[in-house]
Enzyme design. Structure first.
Site, short mmCIF file in Angstrom:
data_model
loop_
_atom_site.label_atom_id
_atom_site.label_comp_id
_atom_site.label_asym_id
_atom_site.label_seq_id
_atom_site.Cartn_x
_atom_site.Cartn_y
_atom_site.Cartn_z
N CYS A 101 0.84 -1.20 0.00
CA CYS A 101 0.00 0.00 0.00
C CYS A 101 0.88 1.25 0.00
CB CYS A 101 -0.92 0.02 1.23
SG CYS A 101 0.01 0.09 2.78
N CYS A 137 3.58 1.70 2.64
CA CYS A 137 4.85 1.02 2.38
C CYS A 137 5.78 1.92 1.57
CB CYS A 137 4.62 -0.28 1.60
SG CYS A 137 3.61 -1.50 2.45
N CYS A 140 43.73 -18.89 -15.33
CA CYS A 140 43.95 -19.23 -13.92
C CYS A 140 43.02 -18.41 -13.04
CB CYS A 140 45.40 -18.97 -13.52
SG CYS A 140 45.86 -17.24 -13.53
N CYS A 191 42.64 -14.63 -13.46
CA CYS A 191 41.78 -14.18 -14.56
C CYS A 191 40.32 -14.08 -14.09
CB CYS A 191 41.84 -15.16 -15.73
SG CYS A 191 43.46 -15.36 -16.45
N ASP A 200 9.09 -32.35 9.74
CA ASP A 200 7.64 -32.19 9.72
C ASP A 200 7.03 -33.60 9.73
OD1 ASP A 200 5.03 -30.97 9.21
OD2 ASP A 200 5.25 -31.84 7.21
N ASP A 240 7.50 -30.62 3.54
CA ASP A 240 6.99 -30.77 2.17
C ASP A 240 5.83 -29.85 1.84
OD1 ASP A 240 5.05 -32.00 3.77
OD2 ASP A 240 4.48 -33.36 2.14
N ASP A 262 5.36 -25.29 5.69
CA ASP A 262 6.75 -25.50 6.13
C ASP A 262 7.71 -24.46 5.57
OD1 ASP A 262 6.11 -27.88 7.54
OD2 ASP A 262 6.13 -29.00 5.65
#
Length: 804
Positions: free
Chosen positions: A17, A20, A85, A88, A498, A697, A701
């Site tokens: 909004c 913010c 190397c 670089c 979980d 899962d 979580d």
């Protein structure tokens, strides 16, 4: 305000909004050096005018982050050519980081790839390519075919250079070896000892084949830095030009001990051989990605306008109906609309047993249809398919840097100037004190010090191990999202699991049915199944499926009513059936007090118990539970044997949670936790000094997965959980947790071995060379071998056996 005023535009995430936007605007304006800040809510952009002498874009990002919002970056990947190397890659990284709008740049020497996070409003990919080219290297946008062709072509060019260099250098090596006392038996043709013949052989090696070292050295020095090319160019040039000088001043004489054409030519040949081995080995370390890409289907049989049309898989659109016959690969992710079959999903899940699929089931691209013809609706295509996302995660992980690599990068960045200084100091010490006036001996020592000190192995030590380790882990169904997660996982001492879908299967099943003495079993099963099949509740569906498996033959109902929170009532063939809670039975006048003990016993086992009444009389008891995965107990025991504390966290009630925990051997349970409380529980564990891995899962979580030191998402779960996690465990098997920790430990051990040997070559080799105990050509061979040995050690990770 400084006259050197600058403006920038940042894309903001998280605003909801006008308040913010105002908050961000005020916060930015308060920063010392900001003249003006304007935040546009609809466009989600912040325009800032500021003094670059006082602050920069990182300060703005930190402020916006502190205010609780985010800055959106775009990500670009570039293929880099011309690096030799670590110096670089460090220089390109530094150059890209200085571009306006670039928030972060990481250059991987082993993959020859740059990953850049940037603000598109301030810079573009073409600007980045121009910057890399200005630094003296090549850059282009990657394509799958281009990347493969580029690496193969580079190996072919390197091979041609080495063969030509070897042909020209071998006669020079022959003359050098022939001068040793222990090889006096070796015949050396007189013409090979002629300085001008040696000059003719050495010059193409030095300036045509070795041109890459001069070009690389020039570009590095022009940009105010130094790399391996500087050392090689200096060392071989010193040997070549000193020999040329000797050839001129001793014209007409035979080959003397002061000619070192063979030193420069053999050095270049050995370095090219080392680079050829290195290029081949680096190509092998990307085998995991090539293997995954090889699994993808090339064509799909799409059903359109009543016809079956074979079309490239890239042209399949979401919503297309695809026909897949037995033995064919599923082309894209989707849902079965017709037919049934079994599908080999081992390439995704690691499970060898085929999975039965019927209408409504999900299928995944690149898995193999085994024995039935099906029609499916395409739901995810292109880069959104499960396999494409896996490939992307592996590529990102292989291209990322582990924190341990920062040490190697810092050291390699200052190493070359120090080595040049040491070589010059060694030269002076030899010519002034050790062998006064002996320019030849001092020059040999100078060249040997320069060559033995090349930091190639240091730059390859970490990225090659990460490439090999993350690639091998992907073959086990473990996807690390980056090198930092690969490094962090080995430190885990606490795993929080979980319950639903992680420890358990996540789907309820009928576990028990108890009947009153007066009821016949087949009648009980039929009446209950007939009633529950009208309900859409997951528990009802579990009951119906369970009863059908026991032989129930449901019939139609003449009436049905679902009472929310209590149960269902129905009429089947004139019989009145009630299924539900104690309260539901009491409301309908059914006496059930005498079965309270049986019901409590089932509930103490973590099961949901429901009462059944037929025609107003108690008829039986049903119990439904989310069953524990077959491998959960063994996997948890394995983690505990690794001295890892295992905790189960769930939103379920304490009694159910403890019942499940006791089945799998978990002592510590955090139950009745709301989704937002899971992240807080993780923070509390971290405050007590624990390194926590969260495994889950579900969408609920995601906050905890993001908060944990390492978040692990079960691959059978939601996309949101996998997005929030640091590691995706494609298999639903909890053994993957221990596998991930062990793979992390093995990879970190491999990195430390590589860094040790890389440092050992230099710290041991430089003093030996400075003491005059190392011939330049031996130093060149040792330097080349150091790079090859580091890469070969990393490739040992690709032979790691699966633990579970």
């Amino acid at each position: 305000m400084s006259a050197n005023k600058k403006e920038t535009t940042l894309h903001i995430s998280g605003m909801t909004c006008a308040a913010c936007a105002n908050r961000i605007e005020k916060g930015l304006t308060k920063l010392d050096g900001v003249e003006m800040a304007t935040v546009n809510l609809p466009l989600e952009k912040a325009s800032i005018s500021y003094d670059p002498a006082k602050l920069g874009e990182k300060d703005f990002e930190e402020k916006i982050d502190a205010l609780g919002y985010g800055v959106i970056h775009e990500k670009a990947e570039l293929e880099i050519t011309g690096m030799t190397c670590a110096a670089c890659s460090a220089r390109i990284e530094k150059g890209l980081s200085k571009l306006d709008g670039v928030a972060f740049a990481s250059v991987n020497l082993a993959l020859e790839k740059a990953v850049i996070s940037y603000h598109p409003s301030q810079t573009s990919v073409s600007d980045m390519i121009a910057k890399v080219e200005k630094l003296g290297y090549g850059a282009h946008r990657p394509s799958q075919e281009d990347s493969s062709d580029h690496r193969e072509e580079a190996i072919k060019v390197q091979k041609r250079k080495f063969i030509l260099s070897a042909i020209l250098s071998l006669p020079l090596l022959w003359t050098m070896v022939g001068h040793f006392s222990f090889t006096s038996f070796l015949y050396v043709p007189d013409f090979l000892t002629n300085p001008w013949v040696q000059l003719i052989l050495a010059t193409p090696v030095q300036f045509i084949i070795g041109a890459q070292f001069y070009i690389g050295a020039y570009k590095a020095l022009r940009n105010g830095s130094a790399n391996m090319d500087v050392l090689v160019a200096m060392g071989t040039s010193a040997a070549y030009f000193y020999s040329l000088y000797q050839a001129i001043v001793t014209a007409g004489s035979h080959h003397g001990p002061h000619l070192y054409f063979e030193t420069s030519a053999v050095l270049i040949t050995l370095i090219l051989l080392g680079k050829l081995f290195e290029a081949n080995a680096k190509g092998r370390s990307s085998e995991a990605i090539k293997t995954l890409m090889g699994l993808q289907a090339k064509t799909a049989r799409v059903y359109k306008d009543g016809k079956e049309i074979d079309t490239p898989v890239e042209e399949v659109m979401i919503g297309d109906i695809v026909i897949v016959k037995p033995g064919e690969k599923i082309p894209v992710d989707g849902e079965v609309t017709e037919g049934s079959t079994s599908i080999d999903e081992s390439m995704l899940t690691g499970e060898s047993l085929p999975v039965d699929k019927e209408r409504g089931d999900s299928v995944f691209g690149s898995t193999v249809n085994q024995n039935g013809s099906i029609r499916m609706k395409a739901q995810k295509v292109g880069r959104d398919t499960a396999l494409a996302r896996i490939i992307k995660v592996v590529e990102d992980a292989q291209g990322s840097k582990a924190p341990i690599q920062r040490l190697a990068d810092r050291i390699s960045g200052i190493f070359v100037p120090i080595v040049v200084g040491l070589a010059l100091l060694t030269f002076l010490i030899w010519i002034v004190w050790i062998e006064p006036g002996d320019f030849t001996q001092a020059l040999e020592v100078f060249i040997a010090v320069l060559v033995i000190a090349c930091p190639c192995a240091l730059g390859l030590a970490t990225p090659t191990s990460i490439m090999a380790g993350s690639g091998r882990a992907a073959e086990f169904g473990i996807l690390f999202k980056g090198g930092e997660h690969l490094e962090q996982t080995q430190l885990i001492d606490t795993v929080v699991l979980d319950k639903t879908g992680t420890v358990t299967n996540g789907a309820p099943v009928l576990t028990d049915h108890l009947m009153a003495d007066w009821v016949k079993e087949d009648e009980f099963l039929r009446l209950v199944a007939s009633s529950e099949q009208q309900s859409e509740h997951p528990l009802a569906q579990a009951i119906v499926q369970g009863l059908k498996d026991k032989g129930a033959l449901p019939s139609s109902t003449s009436s049905f009513e679902a009472v929310p929170g209590k149960g269902v009532r129905s009429t089947v063939d004139g019989r009145h059936v009630l299924i539900g809670t104690n309260a539901f039975m009491d409301e309908n006048g059914v006496e059930t007090a005498f079965v309270a003990e049986d019901k409590a016993k089932l509930e103490s086992q973590g099961k949901t118990a429901m009462l059944v009444a037929i025609d107003g009389r108690y008829a039986g008891l049903l119990a439904v539970a989310d069953t524990v995965k077959e491998t959960s107990k063994a996997a948890i025991e394995r983690l505990q044997n690794m001295d890892i504390t295992v905790i189960m966290m769930t939103g379920d009630n304490t009694r159910t949670a403890k019942a499940i925990a006791s089945q799998v051997g978990i002592q510590e349970v955090i139950a009745e936790v709301l989704p937002e409380g899971k992240a807080s529980a993780i923070k509390n564990l971290q405050k007590s000094g624990r390194n926590v891995a969260m495994v889950g899962d579900g969408i609920n979580d995601a906050p905890a997965l993001a908060t944990a030191n390492v978040g692990m998402a079960i691959g059978t779960g939601t996309d949101i959980a996998m997005e929030a996690a640091d590691i995706t465990l494609i298999r639903g098997d909890l053994h993957s947790i221990a596998d991930a920790i062990l793979m992390s430990a093995k990879t970190m051990r491999n990195i430390k071995q590589n860094l040790f040997w890389a440092f050992a070559y230099n710290t041991i080799g430089i003093p030996i060379a400075a003491a005059g105990l190392l011939a330049p050509w031996v130093a060149g061979a040792a330097m080349a071998f150091s790079s090859v040995s580091v890469v070969l050690n990393a490739l040992r990770l690709q032979r790691v056996k699966k633990w579970s």
